[in-house]
Design an enzyme around this catalytic site. Sequence first.
Site, PDB file in Angstrom:
ATOM      1  N   ILE A  12       0.851  -1.108  -0.057  1.00 58.93           N
ATOM      2  CA  ILE A  12      -0.011  -0.053  -0.071  1.00 58.93           C
ATOM      3  C   ILE A  12       0.981   1.342  -0.140  1.00 58.93           C
ATOM      4  CG2 ILE A  12      -0.257   0.023   2.635  1.00 58.93           C
ATOM      5  CD1 ILE A  12      -3.077   1.281   2.377  1.00 58.93           C
ATOM      6  N   SER A  13       0.597   2.055  -0.885  1.00 58.40           N
ATOM      7  CA  SER A  13       1.466   3.541  -1.015  1.00 58.40           C
ATOM      8  C   SER A  13       1.372   4.197   0.227  1.00 58.40           C
ATOM      9  CB  SER A  13       1.093   4.220  -2.186  1.00 58.40           C
ATOM     10  OG  SER A  13       1.194   3.511  -3.307  1.00 58.40           O
ATOM     11  N   GLN A  14       2.335   4.825   0.549  1.00 53.52           N
ATOM     12  CA  GLN A  14       2.503   5.785   1.775  1.00 53.52           C
ATOM     13  C   GLN A  14       1.233   6.709   1.619  1.00 53.52           C
ATOM     14  OE1 GLN A  14       6.683   7.032   0.683  1.00 53.52           O
ATOM     15  NE2 GLN A  14       6.008   8.798   1.747  1.00 53.52           N
ATOM     16  N   PRO A  15       0.703   7.216   2.558  1.00 55.89           N
ATOM     17  CA  PRO A  15      -0.376   8.337   2.558  1.00 55.89           C
ATOM     18  C   PRO A  15       0.131   9.607   1.857  1.00 55.89           C
ATOM     19  CG  PRO A  15      -0.448   7.182   4.921  1.00 55.89           C
ATOM     20  CD  PRO A  15       0.967   6.594   4.167  1.00 55.89           C
ATOM     21  N   PHE A 156       8.083   2.403  -6.329  1.00 59.11           N
ATOM     22  CA  PHE A 156       6.848   1.714  -6.575  1.00 59.11           C
ATOM     23  C   PHE A 156       7.092   0.044  -6.799  1.00 59.11           C
ATOM     24  CE2 PHE A 156       4.821   5.741  -6.496  1.00 59.11           C
ATOM     25  CZ  PHE A 156       3.737   5.696  -6.249  1.00 59.11           C
TER      26      PHE A 156
END
Length: 165
Positions: A12-15, A156
């Site tokens: 999950i990508s960082q916020p 990514f």
Amino acid sequence: DRPLPIGYGQTISQPFIVALMTDLINVGPGDVVLEVGTGSGYQAAVLSPRAAKVYSIEIIPELGERAAARLAELRYGNVEVKVGDGYYGWPAHAPFDGIVVTAAASHIPPPLVEQLAKGGRMVVPVGAPFATQFLMLVEKRQDGSITTRQLLPVGFVPLRGGGAR
């Protein structure tokens, strides 16, 4: 504020990056958005209240099915998830006012550029897997011409499928 594993070799990508990518496509209330790489469904959930409709594609069946169930349970009614190869987009629902690609491609996928609406924006990380990648902003002008801007270095997981190898 860092990426976290979600299984199947994905993260999950960082916020901060989710917020930045959302901001960069400049999505509005009447807009239709495509997300390539559903993952956990987090980016789709962030896009949902800002857009009329969010279409999200996940190549890993288990992740796509779990995200679709999670988003439905949380009542994100304007998000539709399908399992498939996002490199080729979702032509049946094109053109898209915004496209967010949540995995690094070796190049900007031509099918996604074709499915971008005039005046639309796409953000896509571009670069080799596990090497320097850059977040790119792709804009389609009203005359159909394309502009690209390299924004910042990112890291990514690789985009799978299609010609993205």
